[in-house]
Write a protein that holds these residues in place. Structure first.
Motif, PDB file in Angstrom:
ATOM      1  N   ASN A  15      -5.833  -0.208  12.388  1.00  0.00           N
ATOM      2  CA  ASN A  15      -5.166   1.002  11.916  1.00  0.00           C
ATOM      3  C   ASN A  15      -5.186   1.096  10.400  1.00  0.00           C
ATOM      4  O   ASN A  15      -5.368   2.176   9.841  1.00  0.00           O
ATOM      5  N   MET A  16      -4.974  -0.058   9.752  1.00  0.00           N
ATOM      6  CA  MET A  16      -4.964  -0.051   8.295  1.00  0.00           C
ATOM      7  C   MET A  16      -6.329   0.351   7.752  1.00  0.00           C
ATOM      8  O   MET A  16      -6.422   1.143   6.810  1.00  0.00           O
ATOM      9  N   THR A  17      -7.390  -0.207   8.338  1.00  0.00           N
ATOM     10  CA  THR A  17      -8.714   0.119   7.806  1.00  0.00           C
ATOM     11  C   THR A  17      -9.095   1.552   8.152  1.00  0.00           C
ATOM     12  O   THR A  17      -9.839   2.198   7.416  1.00  0.00           O
ATOM     13  N   GLU A  18      -8.584   2.102   9.254  1.00  0.00           N
ATOM     14  CA  GLU A  18      -8.837   3.506   9.588  1.00  0.00           C
ATOM     15  C   GLU A  18      -7.877   4.428   8.853  1.00  0.00           C
ATOM     16  O   GLU A  18      -7.877   5.641   9.072  1.00  0.00           O
ATOM     17  N   LEU A  19      -7.005   3.841   8.035  1.00  0.00           N
ATOM     18  CA  LEU A  19      -6.013   4.590   7.273  1.00  0.00           C
ATOM     19  C   LEU A  19      -5.037   5.369   8.154  1.00  0.00           C
ATOM     20  O   LEU A  19      -4.441   6.345   7.721  1.00  0.00           O
ATOM     21  N   SER A  20      -4.880   4.940   9.413  1.00  0.00           N
ATOM     22  CA  SER A  20      -3.779   5.542  10.167  1.00  0.00           C
ATOM     23  C   SER A  20      -2.563   4.644   9.973  1.00  0.00           C
ATOM     24  O   SER A  20      -2.266   3.765  10.770  1.00  0.00           O
ATOM     25  N   LEU A  21      -1.892   4.904   8.855  1.00  0.00           N
ATOM     26  CA  LEU A  21      -0.830   4.015   8.408  1.00  0.00           C
ATOM     27  C   LEU A  21       0.432   4.136   9.254  1.00  0.00           C
ATOM     28  O   LEU A  21       1.161   3.163   9.441  1.00  0.00           O
ATOM     29  N   GLY A  70      -0.056   2.290  -3.387  1.00  0.00           N
ATOM     30  CA  GLY A  70      -1.388   2.757  -3.035  1.00  0.00           C
ATOM     31  C   GLY A  70      -1.708   4.097  -3.678  1.00  0.00           C
ATOM     32  O   GLY A  70      -0.934   4.611  -4.487  1.00  0.00           O
ATOM     33  N   ILE A 106       0.843  -1.195   0.000  1.00  0.00           N
ATOM     34  CA  ILE A 106       0.000   0.000   0.000  1.00  0.00           C
ATOM     35  C   ILE A 106       0.880   1.248   0.000  1.00  0.00           C
ATOM     36  O   ILE A 106       0.641   2.206  -0.724  1.00  0.00           O
TER      37      ILE A 106
END
Ligand SMILES: Nc1ncnc2c1ncn2[C@@H]1O[C@H](COP(=O)(O)OP(=O)(O)O)[C@@H](O)[C@H]1O
Ligand SMILES: [Mg+2]
Lengths: 364, 568
Positions: B520-526, B134, B130
């Motif tokens: 975290n990944m799904t909340e986009l806090s990468l 991404g 990603i």
């Protein structure tokens, strides 16, 4: 501790075999080992030697029969209650313990004080010639050294009997001869009762006070090496101990003076064979290669034959000699003086009585 | 061997007379029944029972949904592709490592790059994908300026899983290739074959069982993989594990999840049976005996060496780049947007994420000794003691390990949600899941070690006067200690990194780092996801170093060696 004898009384052991079902590994074996004697169980692979030894040790329980060490009936005792020393074919050293700890193991199990352990281990290591090896690990030792550790570990606990299962078979030929002399020497010096298992007849003859020959789970003959060689009771023993020619003969006459036989179409007189033979009976004869004498062809007496092949070995010559349908092995000592026969030469064979043993009945 | 059969029949009466031993066996059976058989039975009951009746209605209902059918075929397609590409890559890698006369340094680099994915959380590569490809990807967006590149779908999932799982093929094939005696190849040369012909007619055929095995292992790994598709597959490419997960967490449809995981069970079982009863039979016969005299390896043409090595280094480079990127992402504000240096993500990890770290360490720490102990106990019993049902016990102990995690997780969820035993929401359910799923490595290591220890060693101890307790304590136990460490090491590592089963078992009370990473990944806090991943890799690395140290120490003392704590 004075040496204790061993008595094995009618012992049998069966194993379940995948294909053959229940099979006897040992069948009705009885044995007596005198105190301080070394008895060898000798026989081909699979004849039940190891199983017998393991029952004496207590690693296997007999299905029938009893085992005594000294005066004590130990049948049913576990190995750790019998006070034995066992030397395994593969030594079975503890790979994670040093030489010192390997040897000390049995003493530590008996909770001997540390000073006593150190003293006894040091003494035994010196006895087997391994001073200074205390800190080595088994995988850092040569085969002969591992063998000595195994021996030291077995004798340090002052066992009532020492049991050896083919202890020398993993060593090279030279070392084997050397170690067997050492073993013998040590056993005599400690005067400890020992049972020794091997399939090597030469080793057995060299090391034993007495030999018990086993065949298919049973003991077929017992005696000193000389007994077994000179008076084998069966073809099996004859062929297993030393090299042998087996001949068939027919009894022509028998009287107290000797037996008259027909062998390969010739008459043969055996003096002193006052055995219970009947006239007309077919018998088997055991003739050792060195019990046959060769004379040049054309001599007046003897049975005619022809040299098939010859191997000259210096102090002796080994011949294959055709006599009738049979090919006999003949060993001639001191051939340089007595003359060497080339292949193809016609010879006369002489059978002095003392070199011949009659086998009675149809023993296997 | 006839002797084994005989000891089995004559021995078990003796075993059963020993009360301590019988009790241990009974307790182990109770655990196996409770934590392996019972959950599976509940899963099957959910799938096939309705109101006390056997029914196929549930199965039919799920299979009527075109989306689910698609997921089934997608799963198979993905697994097959990963199997093929991973096996090819693993073979090239192994062939290069074994036959290209590499110096130690090169070999170390190749080994390190192939080990990293094995000890990381399974979706580490996916996260790095990603970051690279991404919407704001470092490569697609920043470097190449491509706007419309879609990172989601079969292509990226395949790429990521291949990179993650090809080391399994590498580890499987390397010893096989190494065991092919170069003299055999020399022999073929001396008969006038060309290099290519030797490769085609000698080397490759000898490696075929290994290739088949590697393919099946990769197929199973991909089939079971949950995290990579969840991050990368997207809506257009549904696969079974993610469908089952969404069915349960999105639609709260436990029964649907159960049925879907049953659908997943079928191909997994086929692969397992093929692997166990077909490939492994053929395995050892092809390997020639002792390595002959050393011979210079000639089977690789000089011109082929450079491209092969280049390819391997490229793969290793990509892997290393991914991990470097992960680290970089954890120390900049926002990868792709703002590359200013910051500790912020680690602050998040050690404040908001502290509970997950804390929980994970407790669970891994509790599972570790339990798993190690369970492993050597069961391994010792099945390898050394004769008792009825011994082989069955061994097979059952392997079940949870062989099944895809999704199935195990859903089965646990169903089984321990209602009385008689309610464990949902506890740490125990997660610990039990890990122990019974990841101890088989320890069991196998124990069995392998014990098989190398001659029975006469224990008899020697007995003959010297030691009872069975003393013998076990002073002889057997020290000799299987390496297996104990290997076993508990694997349980710890997996407890730190696994997710597919336990994602169904976490709760408000007990959560896991891997689950937080996924959130975290799904909340986009990468950034925090990257920081968490770096932390896990670090912890696992430290533990592996410690365990290898222990293993080396115990091996130095003359004990038998456990070749790889990750193999198998
Ligand atoms: N534990 C066992 N299980 C089954 N059969 C055995 C076992 N031990 C020995 N046997 C069988 O018993 C016979 C005698 O074996 P053994 O005593 O080892 O012979 P030896 O030591 O003379 O070579 C062999 O046929 C062997 O296969
Ligand atoms: Mg034997």
């Amino acid at each position: 501790m004075s040496a204790a004898g061993i008595r094995v009384d009618g012992v049998s052991k069966r194993f379940a075999h995948r294909v053959k079902g229940e099979v006897y590994a040992v069948r009705d074996v009885s044995l007596t080992v005198q105190p301080a004697e070394l008895l060898t169980l000798l026989g081909p692979s699979g004849c039940g030697k190891t199983t017998t030894l393991r029952m004496i040790a207590g690693f296997e329980q007999p299905d029938a029969g009893r085992i005594f060490i000294g005066e004590q009936d130990v049948t049913g005792f576990m190995a750790n209650q019998r006070n034995i020393g066992f030397v395994f074919q593969n030594y079975a050293l503890f790979p994670h313990l040093s030489v010192f700890e390997n040897v000390a193991y049995g003493l530590r199990v008996k909770r001997q004080p540390e000073a006593e352990v150190a003293r006894a281990v040091g003494e035994v290591l010196a006895l087997v010639g391994l001073q200074g090896y205390d800190r080595q690990f088994p995988n850092q030792l040569s085969g002969g050294e591992q063998q000595r550790v195994a021996l030291a570990r077995a004798i340090v606990i002052r066992p009532r009997v020492l049991l050896f299962d083919e202890p020398l078979s993993n060593l090279d030929a030279k070392l084997r001869v050397h170690m067997r002399d050492e073993l013998r020497d040590l056993q005599k010096r400690l005067s400890i009762t020992a049972v020794y298992v091997t399939h090597d007849q030469e080793e057995a003859m060299a090391i034993s006070d007495r030999i018990a020959v086993m065949h298919q789970g049973a003991i077929v003959q017992e005696g000193t090496a000389e007994d077994l060689y000179r008076r084998p009771a069966s073809e099996f023993v004859a062929q297993f101990i030393g090299r042998t020619n087996l001949l068939t003969g027919r009894v022509l006459s028998a009287d107290p003076g000797g037996v008259e036989l027909e062998v390969a179409g010739q008459r043969l007189h055996l003096a002193g064979e006052t055995a219970r033979v009947t006239v007309g009976e077919t018998v088997r004869l055991v003739v050792r290669p060195e019990g046959i004498e060769l004379a040049p062809g054309g001599s007046a007496t003897g049975i005619p034959g022809m040299i098939v092949s010859r191997t000259f070995l210096g102090e002796k010559a080994e011949y294959q000699v055709r006599m009738g349908k049979d090919v006999l092995q003949v060993t001639s000592y001191n051939p340089v003086q007595r003359g060497i026969f080339p292949p193809g030469q016609a010879v006369m064979l002489h059978f002095p009585s003392h070199g011949i043993q009659l086998l009675l009945g149809s023993t296997a | 061997m006839t002797s084994i059969a005989a000891t089995a029949t004559s021995g078990w009466r003796r075993t059963l007379r020993d009360p301590g031993l019988s009790a241990t066996i009974l307790i182990l059976w109770a655990f196996l029944a409770l934590f392996i058989l019972f959950p599976l039975a509940k899963l099957l009951a959910r799938t096939f029972f309705e109101d006390g009746q056997i029914t196929l209605a549930n199965l039919a209902a799920i299979l009527r949904d075109a989306n689910h059918r698609q997921a089934f075929w997608n799963s198979l397609l993905l697994a097959a592709l990963v199997g093929i590409s991973g096996t090819v890559l693993g073979f090239l890698y192994a062939f290069t490592a074994v036959r290209a006369n590499l110096s130690r340094a090169w070999t170390t680099i190749l080994d390190a790059a192939s080990l990293l994915p094995l000890i990381s959380p399974p979706f580490t590569t996916a996260i790095a994908m990603i970051f690279s490809f991404g919407p704001r990807g470092l490569i697609t967006y920043r470097l190449l300026g491509i706007k419309g590149f879609t990172v989601y779908g079969l292509h990226t999932t395949l790429f990521s899983e291949t990179l993650t799982y090809f080391p399994i093929a590498y580890l499987t094939l390397k010893p096989i290739l190494a065991a092919i005696d170069p003299n055999v190849e020399d022999m073929a040369f001396s008969l006038g074959s060309s290099r290519w012909r030797v490769f085609r007619t000698v080397t490759l055929p000898l490696a075929v069982p290994g290739l088949a095995n590697a393919f099946l292992l990769l197929f199973a790994a991909s089939l079971a993989d949950f995290a990579t598709p969840l991050i990368l597959a997207g809506n257009s490419f549904p696969v079974l594990p993610t469908q089952a997960y969404l069915q349960i967490t999105g639609l709260f449809d436990l029964k649907g999840g159960a049925v879907l995981s049953f659908v997943l069970l079928v191909p997994a079982l086929v692969v397992y049976l093929l692997q166990r009863y077909w490939v492994s039979r053929r395995y050892y016969v092809t390997i020639t005996g002792k390595a002959g005299a050393q011979t210079a390896i000639k089977s690789l043409a000089p011109w082929a060496r450079a491209p092969l090595l280049g390819l391997c280094l490229l793969v290793a480079g990509v892997t290393l780049y991914f991990y470097a990127l992960l680290f970089y992402a954890s120390i900049v504000v926002a990868l792709g947007a703002n590359h200013a240096w910051t500790w912020h993500h680690y602050q998040v990890v050690f404040t908001e994420g502290l509970k997950a770290i804390h929980d994970t360490l407790i669970i891994a720490g509790a599972g570790m000794p339990l798993g190690g102990l369970y492993g050597i106990l069961l391994g010792y019993l099945v390898a050394k003691k004769a008792f009825p049902g011994r082989q069955t016990m061994e097979i059952i102990s392997m079940v949870n390990y062989s099944l895809p995690g999704t199935i195990v997780g859903i089965a646990y969820l169903i089984a321990f949600n209602d009385p008689p035993l309610v464990l949902t929401g506890t740490a125990l359910i997660i610990v039990a899941c890990y122990v019974f799923r990841y101890s088989p490595t320890g069991i196998r290591a124990t069995v392998a070690l014990l098989q190398q220890i001659d029975p006469s060693i224990e008899e020697a101890s007995q003959g010297l006067g030691a009872g069975s307790g003393t013998t076990f304590r002073r002889i057997t136990l020290p000799l299987v200690l390496p297996a104990f460490f290997a076993g508990l090491g694997v349980v710890f590592i997996r407890s730190m990194t696994a997710i597919s089963a336990t994602i169904f078992l976490v709760s408000i009370n007990w959560t896991l780092i891997t689950v937080r990473i996924l959130e975290n990944m799904t909340e986009l806090s990468l950034g925090p996801a990257a920081a968490f991943s770096v932390l896990v890799v670090l912890i696992v690395f430290v533990v592996i170093v410690a365990i290898s140290g222990l293993l080396r120490r115990f091996r130095a003392a003359g004990a038998v060696e456990v070749t790889s704590i990750l193999g198998g």
